[in-house]
Design a protein around this motif. Structure first.
Motif, PDB file in Angstrom:
ATOM      1  N   UNK A  78       0.826  -1.222   0.000  1.00  0.00           N
ATOM      2  CA  UNK A  78       0.000   0.000   0.000  1.00  0.00           C
ATOM      3  C   UNK A  78       0.852   1.261   0.000  1.00  0.00           C
ATOM      4  N   UNK A  79       2.125   1.126   0.302  1.00  0.00           N
ATOM      5  CA  UNK A  79       3.018   2.271   0.409  1.00  0.00           C
ATOM      6  C   UNK A  79       3.792   2.526  -0.887  1.00  0.00           C
ATOM      7  N   UNK A  80       3.641   1.666  -1.866  1.00  0.00           N
ATOM      8  CA  UNK A  80       4.397   1.795  -3.132  1.00  0.00           C
ATOM      9  C   UNK A  80       3.764   2.800  -4.065  1.00  0.00           C
TER      10      UNK A  80
END
Length: 80
Positions: A78-80
């Motif tokens: 989710x942080x990419x």
């Protein structure tokens, strides 16, 4: 990610009737997106934001499992 602890600008979300949530200090990122964790008198865990009175709640064990999964990388995509 830089994380700071700040006093929220808005009051903490209210507990269900007849129950009181004890909220920890909010954790805020650079953009002032703040999350807080709480616990009520019945032993339930809460996650809320400083921008809303809404929150999610579950058992302490469920919160422990969530935090462990996040630490293990389950949400890294989710942080990419």
């Amino acid at each position: 990610m830089n994380t700071t602890i700040a006093t929220p600008a808005r009051p903490a979300p209210a507990a269900p009737p007849g129950n009181e949530i004890t909220w920890e200090e909010a954790f805020c990122s650079e953009g002032a997106n703040c999350f807080r964790f709480g616990r009520d008198t019945e032993g339930k865990a809460y996650i809320g934001t400083t921008e809303s009175a809404a929150y999610v709640t579950d058992s302490i064990d469920a919160l422990r499992a969530l935090i462990s999964a996040v630490k293990a990388g389950a949400a890294d995509h989710l942080l990419a």
